[in-house]
Scaffold this active site. Structure first.
Site, PDB file in Angstrom:
ATOM      1  N   GLU A 244       0.889  -1.170   0.000  1.00 32.81           N
ATOM      2  CA  GLU A 244       0.000   0.000   0.000  1.00 32.81           C
ATOM      3  C   GLU A 244       0.918   1.208   0.000  1.00 32.81           C
ATOM      4  OE1 GLU A 244      -3.184  -0.131  -0.250  1.00 32.81           O
ATOM      5  OE2 GLU A 244      -3.672  -2.177   0.337  1.00 32.81           O
ATOM      6  N   CYS A 278      -2.172   9.440   2.307  1.00 36.92           N
ATOM      7  CA  CYS A 278      -1.830   8.728   1.072  1.00 36.92           C
ATOM      8  C   CYS A 278      -2.883   8.975   0.000  1.00 36.92           C
ATOM      9  CB  CYS A 278      -1.671   7.240   1.338  1.00 36.92           C
ATOM     10  SG  CYS A 278      -3.052   6.510   2.209  1.00 36.92           S
TER      11      CYS A 278
HETATM   12  P1  NDP Z   1       8.401   4.840   4.556  1.00 34.06           P
HETATM   13  O1  NDP Z   1       8.400   4.105   3.273  1.00 34.06           O
HETATM   14  O2  NDP Z   1       9.520   5.731   4.839  1.00 34.06           O
HETATM   15  O3  NDP Z   1       8.300   3.830   5.796  1.00 34.06           O
HETATM   16  C1  NDP Z   1       7.243   2.909   5.940  1.00 34.06           C
HETATM   17  C2  NDP Z   1       7.640   1.845   6.939  1.00 34.06           C
HETATM   18  O4  NDP Z   1       8.691   1.039   6.383  1.00 34.06           O
HETATM   19  C3  NDP Z   1       8.191   2.388   8.254  1.00 34.06           C
HETATM   20  O5  NDP Z   1       7.753   1.575   9.317  1.00 34.06           O
HETATM   21  C4  NDP Z   1       9.686   2.268   8.049  1.00 34.06           C
HETATM   22  O6  NDP Z   1      10.389   2.205   9.249  1.00 34.06           O
HETATM   23  C5  NDP Z   1       9.769   0.951   7.323  1.00 34.06           C
HETATM   24  N1  NDP Z   1      11.011   0.714   6.600  1.00 34.06           N
HETATM   25  C6  NDP Z   1      11.958   1.602   6.220  1.00 34.06           C
HETATM   26  N2  NDP Z   1      12.947   0.973   5.539  1.00 34.06           N
HETATM   27  C7  NDP Z   1      12.611  -0.327   5.480  1.00 34.06           C
HETATM   28  C8  NDP Z   1      13.217  -1.491   4.893  1.00 34.06           C
HETATM   29  N3  NDP Z   1      14.354  -1.427   4.209  1.00 34.06           N
HETATM   30  N4  NDP Z   1      12.576  -2.670   5.017  1.00 34.06           N
HETATM   31  C9  NDP Z   1      11.396  -2.756   5.666  1.00 34.06           C
HETATM   32  N5  NDP Z   1      10.786  -1.702   6.252  1.00 34.06           N
HETATM   33  C10 NDP Z   1      11.377  -0.500   6.155  1.00 34.06           C
HETATM   34  O7  NDP Z   1       6.999   5.608   4.578  1.00 34.06           O
HETATM   35  P2  NDP Z   1       6.504   6.660   5.626  1.00 34.06           P
HETATM   36  O8  NDP Z   1       6.491   6.107   6.991  1.00 34.06           O
HETATM   37  O9  NDP Z   1       7.236   7.924   5.380  1.00 34.06           O
HETATM   38  O10 NDP Z   1       4.969   6.844   5.191  1.00 34.06           O
HETATM   39  C11 NDP Z   1       4.570   7.742   4.219  1.00 34.06           C
HETATM   40  C12 NDP Z   1       4.294   7.028   2.914  1.00 34.06           C
HETATM   41  O11 NDP Z   1       3.305   6.037   3.141  1.00 34.06           O
HETATM   42  C13 NDP Z   1       3.707   7.945   1.867  1.00 34.06           C
HETATM   43  O12 NDP Z   1       4.281   7.674   0.607  1.00 34.06           O
HETATM   44  C14 NDP Z   1       2.242   7.568   1.860  1.00 34.06           C
HETATM   45  O13 NDP Z   1       1.593   7.843   0.655  1.00 34.06           O
HETATM   46  C15 NDP Z   1       2.296   6.119   2.149  1.00 34.06           C
HETATM   47  N6  NDP Z   1       1.032   5.650   2.699  1.00 34.06           N
HETATM   48  C16 NDP Z   1       0.260   4.827   1.932  1.00 34.06           C
HETATM   49  C17 NDP Z   1      -0.976   4.405   2.402  1.00 34.06           C
HETATM   50  C18 NDP Z   1      -1.802   3.452   1.599  1.00 34.06           C
HETATM   51  O14 NDP Z   1      -2.675   2.827   2.201  1.00 34.06           O
HETATM   52  N7  NDP Z   1      -1.607   3.278   0.313  1.00 34.06           N
HETATM   53  C19 NDP Z   1      -1.495   4.850   3.686  1.00 34.06           C
HETATM   54  C20 NDP Z   1      -0.610   5.679   4.421  1.00 34.06           C
HETATM   55  C21 NDP Z   1       0.611   6.065   3.916  1.00 34.06           C
HETATM   56  P3  NDP Z   1      11.023   3.559   9.854  1.00 34.06           P
HETATM   57  O15 NDP Z   1       9.894   4.536   9.994  1.00 34.06           O
HETATM   58  O16 NDP Z   1      11.540   3.100  11.146  1.00 34.06           O
HETATM   59  O17 NDP Z   1      12.057   4.021   8.870  1.00 34.06           O
END
Ligand code: NDP
Length: 505
Positions: A244, A278
């Site tokens: 997502e 999002c």
């Molecule tokens: P990120 O992609 O930065 O992070 C998402 C999650 O992935 C966090 O828990 C992060 O941990 C973790 N993560 C980071 N690196 C890795 C890795 N290499 N392997 C596995 N997990 C990892 O997104 P954001 O938190 O900044 O969220 C914003 C984004 O989410 C926007 O693009 C938004 O559009 C999208 N979004 C989409 C939704 C949907 O339903 N389609 C709903 C809500 C948001 P950590 O934070 O510790 O780095």
């Protein structure tokens, strides 16, 4: 100091990290950085829990999930406070988010049996001697990786549905909202008495460890770029994934639309949660005959909106500090390329808060139109007609949500938009309807949470064909003769040999 500057890097030997308020920079909690070994141990524990949980009846799981739902509901204000502290979002917004999540727990728990239980399916003439059934079995342990922007609603779309389908869940919340994740796991344990749902905290590396820890599926919500990394890691072990990811959602306004309602929806869709949604509205396309009136209405409404730390403010801070630079760069690019800010502009981007910004005359290939901004900004463009609106709406690599404002043509226009979800004469309403699947196409990801599709996403279909009586022809046996094959050919001709000629126009 910004939140990111205060975090240990992934090479660090630190064993904890701090969760900070994006509004003040104050420390609101200290959490463990779980190592790869600890994540593996959490998954192993979850596997034991999965054995117990999957053996319960749907009714028993419903009762447990209802108990959890009750505790969350009774402590809604407490949960909203943790959400407010970690994301900065106003209390009312946090309450609404948690309320929608509670509704999803109720729906998932209450509908799992109907959607997933064993059911008979037709066996067909060739296999008329078979009784055919299909049921949806839990996968085992689901790893959920969540973002910070909607730290309850978004991961709950995976957590509640995976649990209701009979899986155990290990959740890695964003490093910006670990306290929310821990709160959810704590109340689950208190309600159910067993850690069928548990949390591991840490930075990106902890999330990466979860993708390699032997889970049976990863449900990832976050940016498209991280989604690609998660998918690559999962490919090594053939672990299935739901992605997502981000969006660049458009709202289109037809000439017969209720302009006041459309402007209200565009503003809320663009600026609610300080634009960090999002499926938020980032682009608006308006029929040229109503463009001026729509824009005037939008500008008037936007002037009443503000982002700051005072109690009456409708918008909170930007949760993730590095996002401020992205928002600034999108506005700057739009202005440099001939766009105009009719509300806000570069000055709207502060150290923690961003004020509403409405951009017009922005070229379609600019950053503000093509890339996810994730701030309270929106571009508004005039279009010749709805054909052009649809063409421009579909001209991005994303395809998460969309919105149509039209009295006469809502369904028709919605059907022509390439996006996983569309709201007609409302905004983001699809997310609050638990029976509707949530998810996108293209760079917005794949797979679905919510609704029957969201329950099936965390299962595998189990197909069973049971012989009721001996077959008339031994088709799947070495006893099959040439005569049987001729009989089969005659039967196929009778069944499928007609009506294949396509009539000439
Ligand atoms: P990120 O992609 O930065 O992070 C998402 C999650 O992935 C966090 O828990 C992060 O941990 C973790 N993560 C980071 N690196 C890795 C890795 N290499 N392997 C596995 N997990 C990892 O997104 P954001 O938190 O900044 O969220 C914003 C984004 O989410 C926007 O693009 C938004 O559009 C999208 N979004 C989409 C939704 C949907 O339903 N389609 C709903 C809500 C948001 P950590 O934070 O510790 O780095």
């Amino acid at each position: 100091m910004t939140q990111t500057e205060n975090r240990p890097t992934t090479e660090t030997t630190a064993t904890t990290f701090e969760s900070l308020s994006p509004a003040t920079g104050d420390v609101v909690g200290t959490h463990p950085i779980h190592t790869a070994e600890e994540v593996e141990a959490a998954v192993a524990r979850a596997r034991e829990e999965a054995a117990w949980w999957s053996a319960l009846s749907y009714d028993e799981r419903d009762q447990h999930l209802s108990a959890w739902k009750g505790v969350i509901t009774r402590r809604l204000a407490q949960l909203a406070e943790v959400m407010h502290q970690e994301t900065g979002k106003p209390h009312g917004d946090a309450m609404l988010e948690a309320a929608l999540a509670i509704d999803h727990i109720a729906w998932a728990a209450g509908h799992a049996e109907k959607v997933l239980k064993r059911r008979k399916v037709p066996s067909g003439l060739l296999m008329a001697n078979q009784s055919a059934t299909v049921e949806y079995r839990p996968l085992g342990v689901v790893g959920v990786i969540g973002p910070w922007n909607y730290p309850v609603f978004t991961p709950m779309g995976s957590i509640a549905y995976a649990l209701a389908a009979g899986n155990a869940v290990v959740f890695k919340p964003s490093e910006f909202t670990p306290g929310v994740g821990e709160w959810l796991a704590r109340t689950f344990l208190e309600s159910v008495g067993r850690p069928v749902f548990s949390v591991v905290t840490g930075l990106g590396e902890t999330g990466a460890a979860l993708t390699r820890a032997g889970v049976d599926k990863i449900a990832f919500t976050g940016s498209t770029e991280t989604g690609k990394r998660v998918m690559a890691a999962c490919a090594e072990t053939l672990t299935p994934v739901v992605i997502e990811a981000g969006g660049k959602d458009a709202l289109i306004v037809d000439l017969d639309a209720d302009l006041d309602a459309a402007a209200d929806a565009a503003l809320w869709g663009a600026c609610a949660n300080a634009g960090q949604t999002c499926a938020g509205v980032e682009r608006v396309y308006v029929h040229e005959r109503v463009y001026d009136d729509f824009l005037a209405s939008l500008i008037g409404k936007a002037r009443g909106l503000r982002a700051d730390g005072t109690s009456g403010a409708q918008m909170g801070p930007i949760t993730m500090p590095k996002q401020l630079e992205i928002i600034r760069s999108h506005i700057a690019d739009a202005l440099e390329r001939g766009g105009r800010a009719v509300v806000g502009g570069l000055d709207a981007v502060g150290d923690r808060y961003v004020q509403p910004t409405i951009l017009v005359d922005v070229p379609e290939d600019s950053l503000a139109v093509q890339e996810e901004t994730f701030g309270p900004t929106v571009t508004v463009a005039k279009v010749r007609d709805m054909d052009e609106a649809i063409e421009l709406t579909n001209a991005t690599r994303y395809g998460l949500g969309s919105t149509v404002f039209s009295k006469a043509r809502g369904m028709e226009l919605a059907g022509r938009i390439r996006s996983g979800m569309t709201a007609i004469n409302g905004v983001i309403t699809f997310a609050g309807v638990p029976s509707l699947p949530f998810g996108g196409v293209g760079d917005s990801g794949f797979g679905r949470i919510h609704g029957p599709d969201g329950l099936r996403e965390f299962t595998y279909p189990k197909a069973i064909a049971r012989q009721r009586f001996k077959p008339l022809m031994p088709l799947t046996s070495f006893r099959r003769t040439e005569k049987h094959e001729q009989q089969l050919a005659s039967m196929m001709t009778m069944l499928h040999g007609r009506g294949t000629t396509i009539p000439k126009p």
